[in-house]
Design a protein around this motif. Structure first.
Motif, PDB file in Angstrom:
ATOM      1  N   SER A 145       0.821  -1.308   0.012  1.00  0.00           N
ATOM      2  CA  SER A 145      -0.078  -0.030   0.038  1.00  0.00           C
ATOM      3  C   SER A 145       0.920   1.260  -0.079  1.00  0.00           C
ATOM      4  N   LEU A 146       2.104   1.163   0.933  1.00  0.00           N
ATOM      5  CA  LEU A 146       2.893   2.402   0.738  1.00  0.00           C
ATOM      6  C   LEU A 146       3.530   2.508  -0.626  1.00  0.00           C
ATOM      7  N   GLY A 147       3.700   1.520  -1.271  1.00  0.00           N
ATOM      8  CA  GLY A 147       4.235   1.705  -2.646  1.00  0.00           C
ATOM      9  C   GLY A 147       3.416   2.469  -3.580  1.00  0.00           C
ATOM     10  N   TYR A 148       2.143   2.053  -3.427  1.00  0.00           N
ATOM     11  CA  TYR A 148       1.201   2.919  -4.272  1.00  0.00           C
ATOM     12  C   TYR A 148       1.041   4.249  -3.904  1.00  0.00           C
ATOM     13  N   PHE A 284      -5.469   7.791   1.024  1.00  0.00           N
ATOM     14  CA  PHE A 284      -6.261   6.849   1.090  1.00  0.00           C
ATOM     15  C   PHE A 284      -5.640   5.563   0.688  1.00  0.00           C
ATOM     16  N   ALA A 285      -4.539   5.415  -0.104  1.00  0.00           N
ATOM     17  CA  ALA A 285      -3.950   4.080  -0.193  1.00  0.00           C
ATOM     18  C   ALA A 285      -3.182   3.582   1.130  1.00  0.00           C
ATOM     19  N   ILE A 286      -2.724   4.861   1.777  1.00  0.00           N
ATOM     20  CA  ILE A 286      -2.173   4.364   3.145  1.00  0.00           C
ATOM     21  C   ILE A 286      -2.875   4.039   4.131  1.00  0.00           C
ATOM     22  N   LYS A 290      -3.460   0.676   6.478  1.00  0.00           N
ATOM     23  CA  LYS A 290      -3.828   0.422   7.701  1.00  0.00           C
ATOM     24  C   LYS A 290      -4.937  -0.146   8.151  1.00  0.00           C
ATOM     25  N   LEU A 291      -6.073  -0.104   7.212  1.00  0.00           N
ATOM     26  CA  LEU A 291      -7.288  -0.793   7.665  1.00  0.00           C
ATOM     27  C   LEU A 291      -6.820  -2.278   7.430  1.00  0.00           C
ATOM     28  N   ALA A 292      -6.151  -2.690   6.690  1.00  0.00           N
ATOM     29  CA  ALA A 292      -5.777  -4.140   6.316  1.00  0.00           C
ATOM     30  C   ALA A 292      -5.366  -5.067   7.718  1.00  0.00           C
ATOM     31  N   GLN A 335      -8.436   3.422  -6.132  1.00  0.00           N
ATOM     32  CA  GLN A 335      -7.578   3.066  -7.232  1.00  0.00           C
ATOM     33  C   GLN A 335      -6.389   2.178  -6.715  1.00  0.00           C
ATOM     34  N   GLY A 336      -5.518   3.123  -5.397  1.00  0.00           N
ATOM     35  CA  GLY A 336      -4.481   2.593  -4.998  1.00  0.00           C
ATOM     36  C   GLY A 336      -4.673   1.355  -4.176  1.00  0.00           C
ATOM     37  N   ALA A 337      -5.902   1.530  -3.525  1.00  0.00           N
ATOM     38  CA  ALA A 337      -6.217   0.327  -2.487  1.00  0.00           C
ATOM     39  C   ALA A 337      -6.415  -1.154  -3.233  1.00  0.00           C
ATOM     40  N   ILE A 338      -7.101  -1.007  -4.468  1.00  0.00           N
ATOM     41  CA  ILE A 338      -7.852  -2.129  -4.861  1.00  0.00           C
ATOM     42  C   ILE A 338      -6.307  -2.791  -5.600  1.00  0.00           C
ATOM     43  N   GLN A 339      -5.467  -2.063  -5.997  1.00  0.00           N
ATOM     44  CA  GLN A 339      -4.361  -2.741  -6.543  1.00  0.00           C
ATOM     45  C   GLN A 339      -3.358  -3.229  -5.601  1.00  0.00           C
ATOM     46  N   ALA A 340      -3.079  -2.409  -4.672  1.00  0.00           N
ATOM     47  CA  ALA A 340      -2.060  -2.851  -3.486  1.00  0.00           C
ATOM     48  C   ALA A 340      -2.491  -3.906  -2.680  1.00  0.00           C
ATOM     49  N   LEU A 341      -3.781  -4.159  -2.422  1.00  0.00           N
ATOM     50  CA  LEU A 341      -4.461  -5.097  -1.602  1.00  0.00           C
ATOM     51  C   LEU A 341      -4.460  -6.474  -2.407  1.00  0.00           C
ATOM     52  N   SER A 342      -4.813  -6.390  -4.013  1.00  0.00           N
ATOM     53  CA  SER A 342      -4.718  -7.432  -4.472  1.00  0.00           C
ATOM     54  C   SER A 342      -3.411  -8.129  -4.742  1.00  0.00           C
TER      55      SER A 342
END
Length: 428
Positions: A145-148, A284-286, A290-292, A335-342
């Motif tokens: 997530s930090l990467g994105y 939001f990606a960060i 955190k939520l994960a 956008q960042g969340a769905i890619q990072a978490l996947s």
């Protein structure tokens, strides 16, 4: 960031590549399609046709990588191969980006764009699979997530400079074409320089030993993945769901400016709205990273899919600048969340010693989805003479992806390493 969450040097250098390549990714979703459509327009090509041609070019690039991906990934799992392959394709992307600055026709421009897209897309196979080498399972969601997140905010630096060059070209005694060419060169240099720390520090930890007839063995190991599908039903079930929902995500990213231009949004509104997307996507990606740590990764992915579905539905009636700005902000949230978490979810459920092989498949489904989405949007836009027809198809993809993903989440088995699989089979 607390001491527990403090990044290691290797994690930080890995994240740098997200910061570096995101400069080109942002160009692809903003300046490049606008520049291309303006060039095509000067050659007498209609807006609908130029949108279709750009969609076809993006589709060709993704199809090439989808075909090459699994074998490249299998080769990369061989000891000592991952870094050289990553470096080669990264340089293809960098040189392609720089070459867009040349005075060329719109057809040659599209050909170079395809070359650059193949370079960056192939580099992601090796880069994503490095995640299991640079961090632990427990930290993957956070690091990914930090990467994105940092990629979004970091890419704003060269993009903002590029935007200033283009918008104030007259005051800088430049024409728009020259200013855009300088922007392409600037982003290529940024991409290369920011990537160097990863190239210097990365070491492959999970691998298979070098064997004779490496290419032949690579095809052999590639076939083994299919034979292991019964042990990894959750992996392959996820990939099918991923194909459908990431289809919509990639298509929105790749075609947003072309679509916005077709419905009458000005170039300046398009550029500034998408710059806002990068800024909003950062926190939001960060946040989702955190939520994960508090909620299930799979539940957060489902939330993101639903969010994107409503965005696509909203886009069907979009025809005003403020609506495009609102859509850009909503896209930024997920956008960042769905890619990072996947990416991190997949890295957790696959065998670590075959990470590149499996990420080759990950890329097939990702790029295959991107091919399908951009191709269908281009085709339906040309058939109906309206970009909204393509957006409707994307809505359907999100619905299918959500249903398959939810069903797959009910599976109980987890990913096993190839060694454990062999041990289990020997016990039978």
């Amino acid at each position: 960031m607390g001491k527990k969450d403090k990044l290691t040097k290797l994690e930080r250098n890995w994240i740098f590549y997200d910061i570096g390549n995101s400069a080109f990714v942002l160009l692809v979703s903003t300046i490049i399609p606008i520049y291309f459509k303006n060039c095509a327009s000067r050659s007498g090509i209609s807006g609908a046709d130029s949108t279709a041609y750009f969609g076809y070019a993006a589709s060709i690039a993704t199809l090439i990588v989808a075909i090459l991906g699994p074998i490249l990934g299998t080769l990369a799992d061989t000891k000592g191969f991952k870094k050289p392959l990553f470096t080669f394709f990264m340089m293809c992307g960098v040189l392609g980006c720089a070459s867009l600055a040349l005075p060329i026709s719109w057809i040659i421009f599209l050909m170079i764009f395809v070359f650059a897209q193949v370079g960056i897309s192939a580099s992601f196979i090796f880069y994503d699979s490095m995640l299991s080498d640079v961090t632990t399972d427990e930290r993957m969601d956070m690091v990914s997530s930090l990467g994105y997140a940092l990629g979004y905010i970091g890419s704003c630096i060269p993009f903002t400079i590029s935007l200033v060059l283009i918008l104030f070209a007259d005051r800088l005694s430049l024409d728009t074409k020259t200013a855009t060419s300088i922007a392409f060169l600037l982003n290529a240099i940024w991409w290369l320089v920011i990537t160097l720390p990863l190239i210097r520090s990365y070491k492959q930890i999970h691998y298979v030993e070098v064997e004779k007839e490496i290419l032949k063995k690579a095809f052999h190991r590639f076939g083994d993945i299919f034979r292991e599908r019964k042990e990894h039903k959750k992996v392959f079930g996820f990939l099918i769901a991923f194909f459908f929902y990431i289809d919509g995500v990639h298509t929105i990213i790749n075609m947003a400016t072309s679509y916005g231009k077709d419905v009458g949004i000005s170039d300046n509104n398009l550029l500034f709205a998408l710059l806002l997307t990068q800024v909003v996507a950062f926190p939001f990606a960060i946040l989702f990273g955190k939520l994960a740590t508090k909620f299930k990764n799979t539940d957060l992915i489902r939330v993101c899919i639903i969010g994107y579905l409503f965005i696509a539905i909203f886009a069907l009636q979009l025809d005003k600048a403020w609506e495009f700005w609102l859509m850009a902000v909503c896209v930024a949230i997920f956008q960042g969340a769905i890619q990072a978490l996947s990416r991190s979810y997949f890295a957790k459920i696959i065998p670590k010693d075959k990470s590149s092989e499996y990420f080759g498949f990950f890329d097939i489904f990702s790029k295959g989805a991107s091919f399908t989405g951009t191709f269908l949007m281009g085709l339906t836009t040309q058939i109906f003479g309206n970009s909204r027809a393509g957006v409707f198809v994307i809505c359907i993809m999100f619905v299918i992806g959500y249903l398959i993903f939810s069903a797959n989440c009910k599976r109980k088995e987890i990913g096993l390493s190839s060694q454990v699989v062999e041990e289990k089979l020997s016990e039978i």
